[in-house]
Structure formats: C-alpha cells, structure tokens
Design an enzyme around this catalytic site. Structure first.
Site, PDB file in Angstrom:
ATOM      1  N   ILE A   1       0.820  -1.117   0.007  1.00  0.00           N
ATOM      2  CA  ILE A   1       0.072   0.073   0.138  1.00  0.00           C
ATOM      3  C   ILE A   1       0.899   1.496  -0.085  1.00  0.00           C
ATOM      4  O   ILE A   1       0.488   2.283  -0.506  1.00  0.00           O
ATOM      5  CB  ILE A   1      -1.175  -0.009   1.298  1.00  0.00           C
ATOM      6  CG1 ILE A   1      -1.997   0.796   0.863  1.00  0.00           C
ATOM      7  CG2 ILE A   1      -0.125   0.519   2.406  1.00  0.00           C
ATOM      8  CD1 ILE A   1      -3.388   0.740   2.129  1.00  0.00           C
TER       9      ILE A   1
ATOM     10  N   GLY B   1      12.387  -2.976  11.533  1.00  0.00           N
ATOM     11  CA  GLY B   1      11.028  -2.097  11.112  1.00  0.00           C
ATOM     12  C   GLY B   1       9.941  -3.088  10.738  1.00  0.00           C
ATOM     13  O   GLY B   1       9.270  -2.440   9.873  1.00  0.00           O
TER      14      GLY B   1
ATOM     15  N   SER C   1       6.467  -3.619  10.753  1.00  0.00           N
ATOM     16  CA  SER C   1       5.265  -3.238  11.414  1.00  0.00           C
ATOM     17  C   SER C   1       4.051  -4.098  11.250  1.00  0.00           C
ATOM     18  O   SER C   1       2.807  -3.673  11.929  1.00  0.00           O
ATOM     19  CB  SER C   1       5.079  -1.934  10.615  1.00  0.00           C
ATOM     20  OG  SER C   1       4.602  -2.100   9.132  1.00  0.00           O
TER      21      SER C   1
ATOM     22  N   HIS D   1       6.205 -11.964   6.145  1.00  0.00           N
ATOM     23  CA  HIS D   1       6.184 -11.452   4.616  1.00  0.00           C
ATOM     24  C   HIS D   1       7.614 -11.119   4.267  1.00  0.00           C
ATOM     25  O   HIS D   1       8.298 -10.705   4.829  1.00  0.00           O
ATOM     26  CB  HIS D   1       5.266 -10.337   4.487  1.00  0.00           C
ATOM     27  CG  HIS D   1       5.476  -8.992   5.425  1.00  0.00           C
ATOM     28  ND1 HIS D   1       5.191  -9.136   6.898  1.00  0.00           N
ATOM     29  CD2 HIS D   1       6.062  -7.893   5.009  1.00  0.00           C
ATOM     30  CE1 HIS D   1       5.587  -7.787   7.296  1.00  0.00           C
ATOM     31  NE2 HIS D   1       6.124  -7.164   6.324  1.00  0.00           N
TER      32      HIS D   1
ATOM     33  N   HIS E   1       9.346  -8.737   1.266  1.00  0.00           N
ATOM     34  CA  HIS E   1       8.908  -7.616   0.524  1.00  0.00           C
ATOM     35  C   HIS E   1       9.744  -7.969  -0.855  1.00  0.00           C
ATOM     36  O   HIS E   1      10.897  -8.364  -0.836  1.00  0.00           O
ATOM     37  CB  HIS E   1       9.650  -6.246   0.961  1.00  0.00           C
ATOM     38  CG  HIS E   1       9.249  -5.994   2.207  1.00  0.00           C
ATOM     39  ND1 HIS E   1       8.164  -4.640   2.189  1.00  0.00           N
ATOM     40  CD2 HIS E   1       9.275  -6.375   3.602  1.00  0.00           C
ATOM     41  CE1 HIS E   1       7.831  -4.356   3.512  1.00  0.00           C
ATOM     42  NE2 HIS E   1       8.525  -5.563   4.442  1.00  0.00           N
TER      43      HIS E   1
HETATM   44  P1  DGP Z   1       6.908  -4.215   7.682  1.00  0.00           P
HETATM   45  O1  DGP Z   1       7.151  -2.590   7.848  1.00  0.00           O
HETATM   46  O2  DGP Z   1       8.208  -4.811   6.932  1.00  0.00           O
HETATM   47  O3  DGP Z   1       6.177  -5.014   8.536  1.00  0.00           O
HETATM   48  O4  DGP Z   1       5.892  -4.309   6.102  1.00  0.00           O
HETATM   49  C1  DGP Z   1       4.574  -4.136   6.162  1.00  0.00           C
HETATM   50  C2  DGP Z   1       4.335  -3.354   4.801  1.00  0.00           C
HETATM   51  O5  DGP Z   1       2.683  -3.520   4.668  1.00  0.00           O
HETATM   52  C3  DGP Z   1       4.344  -2.060   4.782  1.00  0.00           C
HETATM   53  O6  DGP Z   1       5.319  -1.969   3.661  1.00  0.00           O
HETATM   54  C4  DGP Z   1       3.173  -1.432   4.380  1.00  0.00           C
HETATM   55  C5  DGP Z   1       2.196  -2.571   3.946  1.00  0.00           C
HETATM   56  N1  DGP Z   1       1.052  -2.597   4.562  1.00  0.00           N
HETATM   57  C6  DGP Z   1       0.519  -2.238   5.758  1.00  0.00           C
HETATM   58  N2  DGP Z   1      -0.989  -2.285   5.596  1.00  0.00           N
HETATM   59  C7  DGP Z   1      -1.474  -2.571   4.270  1.00  0.00           C
HETATM   60  C8  DGP Z   1      -2.768  -2.833   3.751  1.00  0.00           C
HETATM   61  O7  DGP Z   1      -3.661  -2.760   4.325  1.00  0.00           O
HETATM   62  N3  DGP Z   1      -2.600  -3.205   2.651  1.00  0.00           N
HETATM   63  C9  DGP Z   1      -1.521  -3.291   1.600  1.00  0.00           C
HETATM   64  N4  DGP Z   1      -1.719  -3.864   0.498  1.00  0.00           N
HETATM   65  N5  DGP Z   1      -0.106  -3.099   2.537  1.00  0.00           N
HETATM   66  C10 DGP Z   1      -0.380  -2.831   3.652  1.00  0.00           C
END
Ligand code: DGP
Length: 117
Positions: free
Chosen positions: A34, A96, A98, A103, A105
C-alpha cells in the site's frame, strides 16, 4: 494467542480487505504494498498466520522456499529479474517490522542503496 481475525494480512488473504493481488495459491498470497518504496513493491505472505520467522516450526521451513520461489517468479514476470531486485524480511522491531504476519518484500525497478537505512 495471535489475533488472526484482525491481522491485516490475514484479512487480505481472506479478501476481506481490498488489495491488488498478483498471486494466490494454496499456500501463498502476493499483493502490492500500500506504501511502495520503489516502482515494484510486492508483499509475499503465507496464507497461514505466522507472526515472524520465530513462529515457524520444524518441518515448516519449506514454506520459506516457496515464498522465495514465488518472489523470483514474480520478479521475472514484472521484468526485474535481470536488472535486479531484493527479497527482504523485516523481522522484529529494530528491523522495522510493522505488520506481525511473516512476509517478504519484493522490491525493484530502481537502483537500491546498500547498506539499507
Ligand atoms: P513491514 O514494515 O516490513 O512489517 O512491512 C509491512 C508493509 O505492509 C508496509 O510496507 C506497508 C504494508 N501494508 C500495511 N498495511 C497494508 C494494507 O492494508 N494493504 C497493503 N496492500 N499493504 C499494507
């Protein structure tokens, strides 16, 4: 006990929250981040909830292989296999992380600096 009812990624896997899903199979879902940090920024998540790497039990390691393979295939599909890409797990607060659902990236489409910030 993890709250998988309210976990954002579990909800995306169950299609309760909209997102651009690139792949969904029996084990894995991949969808656009997102908040992209590069032209290509895809999240690759197991359909089953694992909070982080530490939640994987012995015998479940093959899931990581499937996730890496999926990342590689998507990188190829999205045209960054040759130019280069990263597959990154942010594990834990200082890295980092969150969202507490394991997952990778998949990031690419621009030159990526090293070391990461
Ligand atoms: P991390 O910070 O490594 O835990 O990555 C979490 C990622 O998840 C961050 O880059 C933003 C993404 N993210 C958080 N909420 C949502 C959502 O509701 N939809 C999508 N598509 N991505 C999200």
């Amino acid at each position: 006990m993890e709250d998988i009812e309210n976990c954002i990624f579990c909800r995306i896997v169950r299609r309760e929250i909209d997102s651009k899903v690139l792949l969904h199979d029996d084990h894995i879902t991949a969808f656009d981040d997102i908040n992209p940090v590069a032209p290509i920024h895809v999240l690759i998540v197991p359909n089953r909830h694992f909070g982080s790497l530490g939640d994987l039990q012995k015998g479940e390691e093959s899931l990581l292989g499937m996730m890496v393979q999926t990342g590689y295939r998507l990188a190829k599909q999205l045209g960054v296999e040759k130019s280069g890409f990263r597959l990154v797990i942010n594990n834990g607060p200082e890295a980092g992380q969150s969202v507490d659902h394991l997952h990778f990236h998949l990031i690419g489409g621009r030159r990526l600096g090293w070391p990461p910030g």
